[in-house]
Enzyme design. Structure first.
Site, PDB file in Angstrom:
ATOM      1  N   LYS A  19      28.144  47.759   4.560  1.00 33.84           N
ATOM      2  CA  LYS A  19      26.936  47.951   3.758  1.00 33.84           C
ATOM      3  C   LYS A  19      27.062  49.200   2.878  1.00 33.84           C
ATOM      4  O   LYS A  19      27.955  50.035   3.098  1.00 33.84           O
ATOM      5  CB  LYS A  19      25.731  48.064   4.704  1.00 33.84           C
ATOM      6  CG  LYS A  19      25.454  46.784   5.500  1.00 33.84           C
ATOM      7  CD  LYS A  19      24.174  46.928   6.313  1.00 33.84           C
ATOM      8  CE  LYS A  19      23.839  45.646   7.067  1.00 33.84           C
ATOM      9  NZ  LYS A  19      22.510  45.739   7.757  1.00 33.84           N
ATOM     10  N   TYR A  59      19.593  37.111   2.933  1.00 35.80           N
ATOM     11  CA  TYR A  59      18.628  37.476   3.980  1.00 35.80           C
ATOM     12  C   TYR A  59      17.398  36.564   3.982  1.00 35.80           C
ATOM     13  O   TYR A  59      16.321  36.984   4.414  1.00 35.80           O
ATOM     14  CB  TYR A  59      18.196  38.938   3.799  1.00 35.80           C
ATOM     15  CG  TYR A  59      19.211  39.948   4.298  1.00 35.80           C
ATOM     16  CD1 TYR A  59      19.672  39.910   5.625  1.00 35.80           C
ATOM     17  CD2 TYR A  59      19.690  40.959   3.477  1.00 35.80           C
ATOM     18  CE1 TYR A  59      20.591  40.846   6.088  1.00 35.80           C
ATOM     19  CE2 TYR A  59      20.618  41.904   3.942  1.00 35.80           C
ATOM     20  CZ  TYR A  59      21.057  41.835   5.253  1.00 35.80           C
ATOM     21  OH  TYR A  59      21.959  42.767   5.730  1.00 35.80           O
ATOM     22  N   PHE A  67      10.147  44.614   6.538  1.00 36.52           N
ATOM     23  CA  PHE A  67      11.292  45.411   6.069  1.00 36.52           C
ATOM     24  C   PHE A  67      12.096  44.723   4.972  1.00 36.52           C
ATOM     25  O   PHE A  67      13.063  45.290   4.467  1.00 36.52           O
ATOM     26  CB  PHE A  67      12.218  45.764   7.244  1.00 36.52           C
ATOM     27  CG  PHE A  67      12.791  44.566   7.974  1.00 36.52           C
ATOM     28  CD1 PHE A  67      13.917  43.905   7.511  1.00 36.52           C
ATOM     29  CD2 PHE A  67      12.191  44.114   9.142  1.00 36.52           C
ATOM     30  CE1 PHE A  67      14.440  42.815   8.188  1.00 36.52           C
ATOM     31  CE2 PHE A  67      12.717  43.017   9.833  1.00 36.52           C
ATOM     32  CZ  PHE A  67      13.834  42.370   9.339  1.00 36.52           C
ATOM     33  N   ARG A  95      30.193  40.377  16.307  1.00 34.30           N
ATOM     34  CA  ARG A  95      28.868  40.855  16.733  1.00 34.30           C
ATOM     35  C   ARG A  95      29.020  41.870  17.874  1.00 34.30           C
ATOM     36  O   ARG A  95      28.295  42.858  17.941  1.00 34.30           O
ATOM     37  CB  ARG A  95      27.983  39.680  17.161  1.00 34.30           C
ATOM     38  CG  ARG A  95      27.636  38.689  16.062  1.00 34.30           C
ATOM     39  CD  ARG A  95      26.641  39.179  15.049  1.00 34.30           C
ATOM     40  NE  ARG A  95      25.327  39.439  15.596  1.00 34.30           N
ATOM     41  CZ  ARG A  95      24.264  39.741  14.859  1.00 34.30           C
ATOM     42  NH1 ARG A  95      24.374  39.843  13.529  1.00 34.30           N
ATOM     43  NH2 ARG A  95      23.103  39.986  15.406  1.00 34.30           N
ATOM     44  N   THR A 101      21.399  46.056  16.438  1.00 33.61           N
ATOM     45  CA  THR A 101      20.897  46.366  15.094  1.00 33.61           C
ATOM     46  C   THR A 101      20.520  47.832  14.896  1.00 33.61           C
ATOM     47  O   THR A 101      20.863  48.427  13.880  1.00 33.61           O
ATOM     48  CB  THR A 101      19.657  45.476  14.795  1.00 33.61           C
ATOM     49  OG1 THR A 101      20.019  44.107  15.020  1.00 33.61           O
ATOM     50  CG2 THR A 101      19.179  45.661  13.374  1.00 33.61           C
ATOM     51  N   ARG A 112      28.374  50.327  15.093  1.00 35.93           N
ATOM     52  CA  ARG A 112      27.065  50.936  14.823  1.00 35.93           C
ATOM     53  C   ARG A 112      26.789  52.104  15.762  1.00 35.93           C
ATOM     54  O   ARG A 112      26.194  53.118  15.364  1.00 35.93           O
ATOM     55  CB  ARG A 112      25.971  49.877  14.921  1.00 35.93           C
ATOM     56  CG  ARG A 112      25.967  48.905  13.730  1.00 35.93           C
ATOM     57  CD  ARG A 112      25.144  47.676  14.018  1.00 35.93           C
ATOM     58  NE  ARG A 112      24.861  46.882  12.818  1.00 35.93           N
ATOM     59  CZ  ARG A 112      24.237  45.708  12.845  1.00 35.93           C
ATOM     60  NH1 ARG A 112      23.865  45.181  14.010  1.00 35.93           N
ATOM     61  NH2 ARG A 112      24.003  45.054  11.731  1.00 35.93           N
ATOM     62  N   ASN A 126      22.821  50.671   8.989  1.00 35.99           N
ATOM     63  CA  ASN A 126      23.622  50.433  10.195  1.00 35.99           C
ATOM     64  C   ASN A 126      25.053  49.982   9.910  1.00 35.99           C
ATOM     65  O   ASN A 126      25.679  49.298  10.716  1.00 35.99           O
ATOM     66  CB  ASN A 126      22.890  49.474  11.153  1.00 35.99           C
ATOM     67  CG  ASN A 126      22.517  48.169  10.474  1.00 35.99           C
ATOM     68  OD1 ASN A 126      22.979  47.899   9.357  1.00 35.99           O
ATOM     69  ND2 ASN A 126      21.720  47.359  11.138  1.00 35.99           N
ATOM     70  N   HIS A 129      27.265  44.381   8.490  1.00 30.96           N
ATOM     71  CA  HIS A 129      26.625  43.088   8.749  1.00 30.96           C
ATOM     72  C   HIS A 129      27.694  42.152   9.290  1.00 30.96           C
ATOM     73  O   HIS A 129      28.837  42.205   8.859  1.00 30.96           O
ATOM     74  CB  HIS A 129      26.063  42.495   7.449  1.00 30.96           C
ATOM     75  CG  HIS A 129      25.753  41.026   7.552  1.00 30.96           C
ATOM     76  ND1 HIS A 129      24.550  40.564   8.038  1.00 30.96           N
ATOM     77  CD2 HIS A 129      26.512  39.918   7.288  1.00 30.96           C
ATOM     78  CE1 HIS A 129      24.577  39.231   8.050  1.00 30.96           C
ATOM     79  NE2 HIS A 129      25.753  38.820   7.597  1.00 30.96           N
ATOM     80  N   GLU A 140      26.828  31.943   4.559  1.00 33.82           N
ATOM     81  CA  GLU A 140      27.076  33.258   3.962  1.00 33.82           C
ATOM     82  C   GLU A 140      28.429  33.318   3.254  1.00 33.82           C
ATOM     83  O   GLU A 140      28.551  33.926   2.192  1.00 33.82           O
ATOM     84  CB  GLU A 140      26.985  34.341   5.052  1.00 33.82           C
ATOM     85  CG  GLU A 140      25.557  34.490   5.581  1.00 33.82           C
ATOM     86  CD  GLU A 140      25.445  35.416   6.792  1.00 33.82           C
ATOM     87  OE1 GLU A 140      26.462  36.038   7.181  1.00 33.82           O
ATOM     88  OE2 GLU A 140      24.332  35.521   7.342  1.00 33.82           O
TER      89      GLU A 140
HETATM   90  P1  IDP Z   1      21.497  42.176  12.432  1.00 31.25           P
HETATM   91  O1  IDP Z   1      22.011  42.845  11.170  1.00 31.25           O
HETATM   92  O2  IDP Z   1      21.863  42.958  13.657  1.00 31.25           O
HETATM   93  O3  IDP Z   1      21.843  40.725  12.524  1.00 31.25           O
HETATM   94  P2  IDP Z   1      18.810  41.311  11.724  1.00 31.25           P
HETATM   95  O4  IDP Z   1      17.675  41.217  12.672  1.00 31.25           O
HETATM   96  O5  IDP Z   1      19.429  40.044  11.226  1.00 31.25           O
HETATM   97  O6  IDP Z   1      19.901  42.280  12.382  1.00 31.25           O
HETATM   98  O7  IDP Z   1      18.286  42.163  10.479  1.00 31.25           O
HETATM   99  C1  IDP Z   1      19.056  42.237   9.304  1.00 31.25           C
HETATM  100  C2  IDP Z   1      19.053  43.654   8.809  1.00 31.25           C
HETATM  101  O8  IDP Z   1      17.727  44.022   8.445  1.00 31.25           O
HETATM  102  C3  IDP Z   1      19.444  44.697   9.868  1.00 31.25           C
HETATM  103  O9  IDP Z   1      20.837  44.871   9.993  1.00 31.25           O
HETATM  104  C4  IDP Z   1      18.785  45.946   9.343  1.00 31.25           C
HETATM  105  O10 IDP Z   1      19.539  46.527   8.281  1.00 31.25           O
HETATM  106  C5  IDP Z   1      17.490  45.381   8.775  1.00 31.25           C
HETATM  107  N1  IDP Z   1      16.396  45.417   9.751  1.00 31.25           N
HETATM  108  C6  IDP Z   1      16.216  44.613  10.807  1.00 31.25           C
HETATM  109  N2  IDP Z   1      15.107  44.919  11.493  1.00 31.25           N
HETATM  110  C7  IDP Z   1      14.540  45.948  10.825  1.00 31.25           C
HETATM  111  C8  IDP Z   1      13.333  46.704  11.038  1.00 31.25           C
HETATM  112  O11 IDP Z   1      12.563  46.497  11.974  1.00 31.25           O
HETATM  113  N3  IDP Z   1      13.089  47.708  10.145  1.00 31.25           N
HETATM  114  C9  IDP Z   1      13.907  47.960   9.102  1.00 31.25           C
HETATM  115  N4  IDP Z   1      15.046  47.258   8.867  1.00 31.25           N
HETATM  116  C10 IDP Z   1      15.358  46.262   9.716  1.00 31.25           C
HETATM  117 MG    MG Z   2      21.251  39.099  11.320  1.00 25.76          MG
END
Ligand code: IDP
Ligand code: MG
Length: 152
Positions: A19, A59, A67, A95, A101, A112, A126, A129, A140
């Site tokens: 990212k 997304y 968010f 993963r 996350t 992470r 973080n 992805h 994707e």
């Molecule tokens: P992942 O990246 O671990 O799969 P997802 O739930 O798919 O997590 O969320 C995608 C991305 O959205 C996360 O990596 C993070 O950058 C952002 N994100 C997820 N949840 C939140 C939140 O509660 N607040 C702010 N950003 C979030």
């Molecule tokens: Mg995800």
């Protein structure tokens, strides 16, 4: 005959993004090192500043979340690195390498957990992805690397 440059559809692939925070911090090499050290194979790699349209598509499942806007803004704000990675059970494997996350809570030893932290911003930085399922991976990869996928 498929072109040799296309992905082998009999093998498992996932999409990894380093990212904008990870790329800007110079962590691309470290993330790729961990992926290669694990034994996975890089099949596609590009530096790209992604458009809002691409990220809204990427997304799509998060549309409507509080968010979403901040996430799309952050992800389109600066260049990132997109990678296609190949290997048996690579989707789950990446993963696991990534960690959870929230980078503050991600386990030490994960990307992470070792390389990310909270910075007090409204969006989560973080570092990486990784696709979360075979369906997501296929969708994707077609989005980020249409040139590697056979048109059906
Ligand atoms: P992942 O990246 O671990 O799969 P997802 O739930 O798919 O997590 O969320 C995608 C991305 O959205 C996360 O990596 C993070 O950058 C952002 N994100 C997820 N949840 C939140 C939140 O509660 N607040 C702010 N950003 C979030
Ligand atoms: Mg995800």
């Amino acid at each position: 005959m498929p072109t040799p440059d296309l992905l082998d559809s009999h093998k498992e692939h996932t999409l990894v993004l380093i990212k904008p925070d990870g790329f800007a911090r110079g962590l691309t090499g470290e993330v790729l090192r961990r992926i290669e050290a694990k034994g996975y194979v890089l099949k596609g790699l590009k530096i790209k500043q992604a458009s809002r349209e691409l990220l809204e598509e990427h997304y799509a499942e998060h549309r409507g979340q509080h968010f979403f806007e901040g996430l799309v803004q952050f992800m389109s704000s600066a260049p990132l690195v997109a990678v296609v990675v190949e290997g048996d059970r690579v989707i789950e494997g990446i993963r696991t390498l990534m960690g959870t996350t929230n980078p503050t809570l991600a386990a030490p030893g994960t990307i992470r957990g070792d390389l990310g932290r909270d910075w007090g911003r409204s969006y989560v930085e973080n570092v990486v992805h990784g696709s979360d399922s075979p369906t997501s991976a296929e969708r994707e990869i077609a989005l980020w690397f249409p040139e590697l996928v056979e048109r059906s």
